[in-house]
Design a protein around this motif. Structure first.
Motif, PDB file in Angstrom:
ATOM      1  N   THR A 170       0.843  -1.208   0.000  1.00  0.00           N
ATOM      2  CA  THR A 170       0.000   0.000   0.000  1.00  0.00           C
ATOM      3  C   THR A 170       0.876   1.255   0.000  1.00  0.00           C
ATOM      4  N   PHE A 171       2.009   1.203   0.688  1.00  0.00           N
ATOM      5  CA  PHE A 171       2.949   2.322   0.633  1.00  0.00           C
ATOM      6  C   PHE A 171       3.547   2.457  -0.762  1.00  0.00           C
ATOM      7  N   ARG A 172       3.900   1.347  -1.378  1.00  0.00           N
ATOM      8  CA  ARG A 172       4.456   1.399  -2.727  1.00  0.00           C
ATOM      9  C   ARG A 172       3.423   1.934  -3.718  1.00  0.00           C
ATOM     10  N   TRP A 173       2.193   1.528  -3.545  1.00  0.00           N
ATOM     11  CA  TRP A 173       1.120   2.020  -4.407  1.00  0.00           C
ATOM     12  C   TRP A 173       0.936   3.521  -4.225  1.00  0.00           C
ATOM     13  N   LEU A 174       1.156   4.015  -3.015  1.00  0.00           N
ATOM     14  CA  LEU A 174       1.048   5.440  -2.743  1.00  0.00           C
ATOM     15  C   LEU A 174       2.103   6.221  -3.513  1.00  0.00           C
ATOM     16  N   ILE A 175       3.358   5.789  -3.481  1.00  0.00           N
ATOM     17  CA  ILE A 175       4.395   6.535  -4.196  1.00  0.00           C
ATOM     18  C   ILE A 175       4.172   6.464  -5.703  1.00  0.00           C
ATOM     19  N   ARG A 208      14.964  -5.836  -7.254  1.00  0.00           N
ATOM     20  CA  ARG A 208      16.037  -4.910  -7.593  1.00  0.00           C
ATOM     21  C   ARG A 208      15.507  -3.649  -8.272  1.00  0.00           C
ATOM     22  N   MET A 209      14.595  -3.808  -9.202  1.00  0.00           N
ATOM     23  CA  MET A 209      14.050  -2.644  -9.890  1.00  0.00           C
ATOM     24  C   MET A 209      13.181  -1.809  -8.953  1.00  0.00           C
ATOM     25  N   CYS A 210      12.523  -2.473  -8.035  1.00  0.00           N
ATOM     26  CA  CYS A 210      11.742  -1.738  -7.036  1.00  0.00           C
ATOM     27  C   CYS A 210      12.673  -0.874  -6.188  1.00  0.00           C
ATOM     28  N   MET A 211      13.826  -1.426  -5.819  1.00  0.00           N
ATOM     29  CA  MET A 211      14.802  -0.664  -5.053  1.00  0.00           C
ATOM     30  C   MET A 211      15.366   0.493  -5.878  1.00  0.00           C
ATOM     31  N   VAL A 212      15.549   0.279  -7.162  1.00  0.00           N
ATOM     32  CA  VAL A 212      16.007   1.365  -8.039  1.00  0.00           C
ATOM     33  C   VAL A 212      14.990   2.498  -8.037  1.00  0.00           C
ATOM     34  N   ASN A 213      13.711   2.139  -8.119  1.00  0.00           N
ATOM     35  CA  ASN A 213      12.661   3.154  -8.051  1.00  0.00           C
ATOM     36  C   ASN A 213      12.749   3.929  -6.742  1.00  0.00           C
ATOM     37  N   GLY A 214      12.871   3.210  -5.628  1.00  0.00           N
ATOM     38  CA  GLY A 214      12.949   3.881  -4.338  1.00  0.00           C
ATOM     39  C   GLY A 214      14.138   4.821  -4.249  1.00  0.00           C
ATOM     40  N   ALA A 215      15.298   4.371  -4.725  1.00  0.00           N
ATOM     41  CA  ALA A 215      16.511   5.197  -4.660  1.00  0.00           C
ATOM     42  C   ALA A 215      16.371   6.449  -5.523  1.00  0.00           C
ATOM     43  N   ILE A 216      15.820   6.286  -6.731  1.00  0.00           N
ATOM     44  CA  ILE A 216      15.664   7.445  -7.623  1.00  0.00           C
ATOM     45  C   ILE A 216      14.671   8.438  -7.042  1.00  0.00           C
ATOM     46  N   GLN A 217      13.569   7.925  -6.495  1.00  0.00           N
ATOM     47  CA  GLN A 217      12.569   8.831  -5.931  1.00  0.00           C
ATOM     48  C   GLN A 217      13.127   9.604  -4.743  1.00  0.00           C
ATOM     49  N   ILE A 218      13.895   8.935  -3.896  1.00  0.00           N
ATOM     50  CA  ILE A 218      14.485   9.626  -2.744  1.00  0.00           C
ATOM     51  C   ILE A 218      15.478  10.686  -3.213  1.00  0.00           C
ATOM     52  N   LEU A 219      16.326  10.345  -4.184  1.00  0.00           N
ATOM     53  CA  LEU A 219      17.281  11.310  -4.723  1.00  0.00           C
ATOM     54  C   LEU A 219      16.558  12.502  -5.338  1.00  0.00           C
ATOM     55  N   LEU A 275       6.463  18.668   2.123  1.00  0.00           N
ATOM     56  CA  LEU A 275       5.950  17.843   1.030  1.00  0.00           C
ATOM     57  C   LEU A 275       6.978  16.828   0.548  1.00  0.00           C
ATOM     58  N   ASN A 276       8.177  17.283   0.232  1.00  0.00           N
ATOM     59  CA  ASN A 276       9.188  16.375  -0.312  1.00  0.00           C
ATOM     60  C   ASN A 276       9.691  15.400   0.737  1.00  0.00           C
ATOM     61  N   TRP A 277       9.809  15.850   1.989  1.00  0.00           N
ATOM     62  CA  TRP A 277      10.184  14.947   3.074  1.00  0.00           C
ATOM     63  C   TRP A 277       9.135  13.850   3.235  1.00  0.00           C
ATOM     64  N   LEU A 278       7.871  14.238   3.120  1.00  0.00           N
ATOM     65  CA  LEU A 278       6.776  13.282   3.245  1.00  0.00           C
ATOM     66  C   LEU A 278       6.768  12.294   2.086  1.00  0.00           C
ATOM     67  N   THR A 279       7.123  12.755   0.891  1.00  0.00           N
ATOM     68  CA  THR A 279       7.120  11.875  -0.280  1.00  0.00           C
ATOM     69  C   THR A 279       8.235  10.835  -0.210  1.00  0.00           C
ATOM     70  N   ILE A 280       9.275  11.122   0.551  1.00  0.00           N
ATOM     71  CA  ILE A 280      10.337  10.132   0.744  1.00  0.00           C
ATOM     72  C   ILE A 280       9.814   8.923   1.512  1.00  0.00           C
ATOM     73  N   VAL A 281       8.838   9.123   2.389  1.00  0.00           N
ATOM     74  CA  VAL A 281       8.381   8.056   3.289  1.00  0.00           C
ATOM     75  C   VAL A 281       7.906   6.818   2.533  1.00  0.00           C
ATOM     76  N   PRO A 282       6.927   6.914   1.618  1.00  0.00           N
ATOM     77  CA  PRO A 282       6.513   5.676   0.933  1.00  0.00           C
ATOM     78  C   PRO A 282       7.591   5.086   0.045  1.00  0.00           C
ATOM     79  N   SER A 283       8.558   5.901  -0.372  1.00  0.00           N
ATOM     80  CA  SER A 283       9.664   5.364  -1.173  1.00  0.00           C
ATOM     81  C   SER A 283      10.499   4.387  -0.365  1.00  0.00           C
TER      82      SER A 283
END
Length: 481
Positions: free
Chosen positions: A215-220, A292-303, A317-325
Motif C-alpha cells: 500500500t505504501f508502494r502504491w502510494l508513491i 532490484r528494480m523496485c529498489m532502483v525506483n525507491g533510490a531514484i525517488q528519494i534522490l 511535502l518532499n520529506w513526506l514523499t520520501i516516506v513511501p519510497s
C-alpha cells in the motif's frame, strides 16, 4: 631389547606416514576450530548478512519517518494555529464549526462529524486556543516518542491520525494544501504497520504485512504519476522543456539555492525537465518489476526529493514523499542503518534464522485475525483507488483531491502550470495619525520567509512551513493585472 634396525622398515614408514597424518589432521582440526571461532566472532559482531524479503527493519524506518513528519506538522500547528484559526485568528475555527453546526441542523451529530470530522466538537469552546494548543502538544509528544524510540502501536498511530485530522478539517484555507491529505493517507497506512498494544520494535507475533508494504508502494506510484501526468496535460512549457527556466524564480518560497539553480545554463534546465518526466512517468513502473528494480525506483525517488528539498522551501511535502519510497527496500537493503551486534538488527537475524530452520511459532488466533485485517486493508485501498485511477486516466485530471471524507486514498499533483513572472503583494503601514496625509511615511511589513526586500537573503526553513507566507503567493495571482 629390539633396536631400530630390528624394526621392519615398512613399519617405520607406516608410523611416519601415520604421524604425518596425525599432524595434518591436527592442523585441520585447528583450522576448523579457528574457522568456527571466526564465525562465532563474526556472528557476535553482527556481520551475518540479513536475508531478503522481510520487512522488520523497514517497518521501524517507516514508523520513525512518519513520526518525524507528524512532529514537524504538529510543531507548525502549535506555533501558528492561534494566529490563523484561533479565537482571534484570521479565520477562527470556532466560527467555522458554528457555521457547520447551523448548516447540519443545529446539533452535533453524525452529519456534523461527517462534514468536518474533528475532536474539537467534543471540547469546551470557551477557550479554543487552549484546545488547539493541547491537540498540537499531544501530537508532538506522541510523534516525538515514536521518532526517538522507533516503537509504536495502533493506539498511538490512530491517535496521531485523529489529532491531525481534527486540525485539517477545521483549518479551512490554511490547511488546504495537498500535503495535508498526503500526510493523512500516509498516517492511515502506518496504523496497520503496528501491533495493537505492544511497543516492541520487533514484535515477534506481529510480522510486517506485505500487503501493507505494497500500500505504501502504491502510494508513491500514484503520487509520482499524478504529478507527472498533470504536467504533461497542463502547461505547454513542460512539453517544450522550458518550465525550469522560470520555476526557481517564481516558486512560492525560494531558498538560498534557488538563485543559483535559476542561473544554471539553458541545457541544464532542459536536462532537469527531461529528468523530471522520466522520474515521474517512467520510474514508478519499476516498482512492479521485481526486488532490484523496485529498489532502483525507491533510490531514484528519494534522490529526486532530496534535489527538490535543496532547491526550494516546499514545506514538508518532499520529506513526506520520501516516506513511501522507503517501502521499496527490505531488511537486507536497510540493515546498514542499524547498529550491528545488538538491538533490532540482532533480533531480526534471530527471527530469520528461526524461520529458515522451520522453528517459527504457529499462528495464534490474534495473528490470524491480523491477517484478515490486512487483507481487508488491501481490499479497501483497491476499492478507494478506483476513482483515483480513473482520474489519472482522464484528460480532465484534477490534482490534490480527496474522493472520501476521511482522505484515505487521494489524488496528487504539483505545478501543473508554471508562472512566468513573479508578482508580490506588499503590506505597508504608517504611524501617521492621518493616513491620507501626503507627508505620512509608509513602511513595508516584511514576512518571515515570503520574498520581499530584494536585498534580503532568502530563508531556508524546509521542512518547516509558514502557511501565511505560502498563501500570499496565491494571493498575488488574484491581484495581477
Amino acid at each position: 631389547m629390539a633396536t631400530v634396525s630390528d624394526i621392519p622398515q615398512s613399519a617405520l614408514r607406516k608410523r611416519r606416514v601415520d604421524g604425518r597424518k596425525t599432524e595434518t589432521e591436527s592442523a585441520a582440526v585447528d583450522d576448523e576450530h579457528g574457522a568456527n571461532t571466526d564465525k562465532d566472532t563474526e556472528k557476535q559482531r553482527g556481520r551475518v548478512s540479513l536475508q531478503t524479503g522481510t520487512y522488520w527493519l523497514t517497518r521501524i524506518v517507516l514508523l520513525r519517518s512518519v513520526a518525524f513528519i507528524y512532529f514537524v506538522a504538529f510543531s507548525v500547528a502549535y506555533n501558528q494555529n492561534k494566529q490563523l484559526i484561533g479565537e482571534r485568528g484570521l479565520m477562527p475555527c470556532k466560527s467555522y464549526l458554528s457555521s457547520v453546526k447551523r448548516y447540519v441542523g443545529g446539533k452535533v451529530g453524525w452529519a456534523a462529524l461527517g462534514y468536518a470530522p474533528s475532536v474539537l466538537w467534543f471540547l469546551d469552546w470557551t477557550d479554543m486556543d487552549s484546545n488547539l494548543d493541547g491537540v498540537a502538544l499531544l501530537g508532538m509528544g506522541l510523534s516525538g516518542f515514536v521518532l526517538v524510540t522507533g516503537m509504536a502501536n495502533m493506539v498511538i498511530m490512530v491517535t496521531l491520525w485523529v489529532l491531525y485530522h481534527s486540525l485539517v478539517n477545521v483549518g479551512q484555507l490554511w490547511y488546504s494544501f495537498g500535503w495535508e491529505s498526503q500526510l493523512l493517507e500516509t498516517g492511515f497506512l502506518a496504523v496497520f504497520l503496528c501491533p495493537v498494544w505492544s511497543l516492541s520494535q520487533v514484535p515477534r507475533r506481529c510480522p510486517p504485512s506485505l500487503i501493507c508494504i505494497w500500500t505504501f508502494r502504491w502510494l508513491i506510484v500514484r503520487i509520482m504519476l499524478g504529478a507527472g501526468l498533470i504536467k504533461i496535460r497542463g502547461d505547454k512549457c513542460w512539453r517544450d522543456l522550458t518550465c525550469m527556466d522560470y520555476h526557481y524564480e517564481t516558486q512560492p518560497v525560494p531558498n538560498p539555492m534557488s538563485y543559483y539553480m535559476h542561473r544554471s545554463p539553458w541545457w541544464f534546465h532542459r536536462f532537469e525537465t527531461l529528468s523530471n518526466h522520466f522520474t515521474e512517468l517512467i520510474v514508478p513502473f519499476f516498482t512492479f518489476l521485481g526486488r532490484r528494480m523496485c529498489m532502483v525506483n525507491g533510490a531514484i525517488q528519494i534522490l529526486f526529493q532530496v534535489v527538490l528539498i535543496v532547491s526550494g522551501n516546499l514545506s514538508f511535502l518532499n520529506w513526506l514523499t520520501i516516506v513511501p519510497s522507503l517501502a521499496c527496500f527490505d531488511d537486507a537493503s536497510l540493515g546498514f542503518l542499524f547498529r550491528s551486534g545488538g538491538g533490532a538488527k540482532t533480533v531480526v537475524l534471530q527471527l530469520q534464522n528461526e524461520d529458515t530452520a522451520g522453528r517459527s511459532p504457529k499462528p495464534t488466533k490474534g495473528m490470524l485475525i491480523r491477517r484478515v485485517v490486512n487483507i481487508s486493508l488491501g481490499v479497501l485501498i483497491a476499492y478507494l483507488s478506483l476513482p483515483v485511477v480513473m482520474n489519472l486516466l482522464s484528460s480532465k485530471q484534477v490534482m490534490n483531491t480527496s474522493f472520501d471524507p476521511l482522505r484515505i486514498v487521494n489524488t496528487y499533483g504539483a505545478f501543473g502550470s508554471i508562472t512566468k513572472e513573479r508578482t508580490e503583494v506588499i503590506f505597508q503601514g504608517t504611524q501617521s495619525l492621518d493616513p491620507k496625509d501626503p507627508e505620512a511615511v509608509w513602511e513595508e511589513f516584511q514576512f518571515r520567509c515570503k520574498p520581499g526586500d530584494v536585498y534580503r537573503r532568502p530563508c531556508l526553513i524546509s521542512p518547516y512551513h509558514y502557511r501565511l507566507d505560502w498563501l500570499m503567493w496565491f494571493a498575488a495571482f488574484q491581484v495581477r493585472t
